[in-house]
Motif scaffolding. Structure first.
Motif, PDB file in Angstrom:
ATOM      1  N   GLY A 201       1.251   0.037  -8.306  1.00 19.53           N
ATOM      2  CA  GLY A 201       2.584  -0.517  -8.494  1.00 19.53           C
ATOM      3  C   GLY A 201       3.674   0.398  -7.958  1.00 19.53           C
ATOM      4  O   GLY A 201       4.682  -0.073  -7.421  1.00 19.53           O
ATOM      5  N   ASP A 202       3.481   1.705  -8.118  1.00 23.50           N
ATOM      6  CA  ASP A 202       4.461   2.658  -7.585  1.00 23.50           C
ATOM      7  C   ASP A 202       4.446   2.658  -6.062  1.00 23.50           C
ATOM      8  O   ASP A 202       5.497   2.783  -5.414  1.00 23.50           O
ATOM      9  N   VAL A 203       3.251   2.524  -5.483  1.00 23.30           N
ATOM     10  CA  VAL A 203       3.166   2.442  -4.022  1.00 23.30           C
ATOM     11  C   VAL A 203       3.895   1.199  -3.535  1.00 23.30           C
ATOM     12  O   VAL A 203       4.652   1.238  -2.553  1.00 23.30           O
ATOM     13  N   ARG A 204       3.682   0.090  -4.216  1.00 24.22           N
ATOM     14  CA  ARG A 204       4.356  -1.164  -3.855  1.00 24.22           C
ATOM     15  C   ARG A 204       5.873  -1.003  -3.926  1.00 24.22           C
ATOM     16  O   ARG A 204       6.608  -1.504  -3.058  1.00 24.22           O
ATOM     17  N   ARG A 205       6.348  -0.290  -4.929  1.00 25.69           N
ATOM     18  CA  ARG A 205       7.790  -0.148  -5.126  1.00 25.69           C
ATOM     19  C   ARG A 205       8.431   0.784  -4.108  1.00 25.69           C
ATOM     20  O   ARG A 205       9.522   0.502  -3.601  1.00 25.69           O
ATOM     21  N   TYR A 206       7.769   1.904  -3.822  1.00 27.59           N
ATOM     22  CA  TYR A 206       8.426   2.948  -3.037  1.00 27.59           C
ATOM     23  C   TYR A 206       7.998   3.021  -1.569  1.00 27.59           C
ATOM     24  O   TYR A 206       8.738   3.568  -0.740  1.00 27.59           O
ATOM     25  N   ALA A 207       6.827   2.505  -1.222  1.00 26.34           N
ATOM     26  CA  ALA A 207       6.350   2.652   0.153  1.00 26.34           C
ATOM     27  C   ALA A 207       7.320   2.089   1.188  1.00 26.34           C
ATOM     28  O   ALA A 207       7.521   2.713   2.246  1.00 26.34           O
ATOM     29  N   PRO A 208       7.955   0.918   0.940  1.00 25.26           N
ATOM     30  CA  PRO A 208       8.886   0.422   1.960  1.00 25.26           C
ATOM     31  C   PRO A 208      10.034   1.394   2.256  1.00 25.26           C
ATOM     32  O   PRO A 208      10.510   1.469   3.395  1.00 25.26           O
ATOM     33  N   ALA A 209      10.474   2.144   1.236  1.00 26.33           N
ATOM     34  CA  ALA A 209      11.583   3.074   1.440  1.00 26.33           C
ATOM     35  C   ALA A 209      11.138   4.370   2.105  1.00 26.33           C
ATOM     36  O   ALA A 209      11.986   5.157   2.544  1.00 26.33           O
ATOM     37  N   PHE A 210       9.831   4.602   2.184  1.00 25.52           N
ATOM     38  CA  PHE A 210       9.348   5.820   2.831  1.00 25.52           C
ATOM     39  C   PHE A 210       9.742   5.847   4.307  1.00 25.52           C
ATOM     40  O   PHE A 210      10.004   6.909   4.878  1.00 25.52           O
ATOM     41  N   ARG A 211       9.791   4.667   4.924  1.00 24.83           N
ATOM     42  CA  ARG A 211      10.233   4.594   6.316  1.00 24.83           C
ATOM     43  C   ARG A 211      11.644   5.166   6.458  1.00 24.83           C
ATOM     44  O   ARG A 211      11.936   5.932   7.387  1.00 24.83           O
ATOM     45  N   GLY A 212      12.510   4.820   5.504  1.00 28.58           N
ATOM     46  CA  GLY A 212      13.872   5.343   5.556  1.00 28.58           C
ATOM     47  C   GLY A 212      13.905   6.856   5.376  1.00 28.58           C
ATOM     48  O   GLY A 212      14.754   7.546   5.949  1.00 28.58           O
ATOM     49  N   PHE A 213      12.982   7.376   4.571  1.00 29.41           N
ATOM     50  CA  PHE A 213      12.908   8.825   4.371  1.00 29.41           C
ATOM     51  C   PHE A 213      12.517   9.519   5.679  1.00 29.41           C
ATOM     52  O   PHE A 213      13.082  10.553   6.048  1.00 29.41           O
ATOM     53  N   VAL A 214      11.551   8.942   6.391  1.00 26.17           N
ATOM     54  CA  VAL A 214      11.141   9.515   7.677  1.00 26.17           C
ATOM     55  C   VAL A 214      12.295   9.425   8.675  1.00 26.17           C
ATOM     56  O   VAL A 214      12.551  10.372   9.439  1.00 26.17           O
ATOM     57  N   GLU A 215      13.003   8.307   8.666  1.00 27.59           N
ATOM     58  CA  GLU A 215      14.136   8.159   9.581  1.00 27.59           C
ATOM     59  C   GLU A 215      15.218   9.191   9.261  1.00 27.59           C
ATOM     60  O   GLU A 215      15.853   9.742  10.182  1.00 27.59           O
TER      61      GLU A 215
END
Length: 242
Positions: free
Chosen positions: A210-224
């Motif tokens: 559930g945490d992966v589902r919640r936060y994984a999409p925002a990881f792209r923004g962190f890399v950017e």
């Protein structure tokens, strides 16, 4: 006339009544100890108590670590005596009164045990098949593995420009603070949510799906955000000539 400083009245010995009291208490301790062990088996756990009501009052049996801790009788006439205790011995007269109700206590205990016979007769002993979490865990591990690869590359790039043993990179993405901590050129963790947040990448346990589902999409923004930071570093050296 007798000498008032000389007292010649003999002092009676309490040895006999004390010995008799101790004998009774020892027998009750042994018997009630067996009851305590049976009660512990029924109730489960190492610590517990139960009160049994009889015509003359109430008996409370308490056990610790499966052994008898105390046996207390509270009579309807106001008598309150610890027949068996780790702290004190009972008064002989109080013990005698309590013991007149002990047989009723033992009968009440037996009735309690009998009342539980067959209580599990209608409980099913077959259960549904257990659903597998294999696919969910594998997909979680795949996504987290890609996040770890990216985090390690970020750590390596940070180490190239900051050749220290430890370092961090942090950014706020959609109101959530993200932080990467590195040791040399490897990522130690990636955490979302600040102190007390969720560790998406960690040296220890993997995150919940559930945490992966919640936060994984925002990881792209962190890399950017990291890439923007690197670009700013490059821009800061533009125009430098030697």
């Amino acid at each position: 006339m007798s000498d008032p400083e000389r007292v010649e009245v003999p002092v009676p010995s309490a040895d006999a009544p004390v010995a008799e009291r101790d004998r009774v208490v020892a027998r009750v301790r042994e018997h009630a100890g067996r009851l305590a062990r049976e009660l512990a088996r029924l109730q489960g756990g190492d610590y517990g108590r139960r009160t049994f009501r009889v015509d003359g009052g109430e008996w409370t049996l308490k056990y610790e670590a499966g052994d008898l801790d105390f046996l207390r009788f509270e009579g309807r006439s106001g008598l309150d005596v610890y027949v068996v205790s780790t702290k004190t011995d009972p008064d002989a007269a109080d013990l005698s009164t309590a013991m007149s109700h002990y047989e009723a206590f033992a009968a009440a205990f037996a009735d309690y045990v009998d009342s539980l016979r067959g209580v599990l007769d209608d409980v099913p002993d077959t259960f549904p098949d257990i659903a597998s979490t294999g696919e969910v865990a594998a997909e979680r591990d795949r996504i987290v593995g890609r996040m770890r690869d990216a985090a390690d590359r970020m750590a390596a790039e940070l180490h190239r420009v900051e050749p220290t043993e430890y370092g961090t990179f942090a950014a706020t993405i959609d109101g959530t603070r993200w932080e990467l901590k590195r040791e040399a050129d490897r990522a130690t963790y990636v955490r979302a949510g600040g102190e007390g947040g969720v560790y998406l990448v960690s040296q220890y346990a993997p995150p919940a799906p559930g945490d992966v589902r919640r936060y994984a999409p925002a990881f792209r923004g962190f890399v950017e955000a990291f890439n923007d930071e690197v670009e700013e570093l490059s821009d800061s050296l533009d125009g430098v000539e030697l």
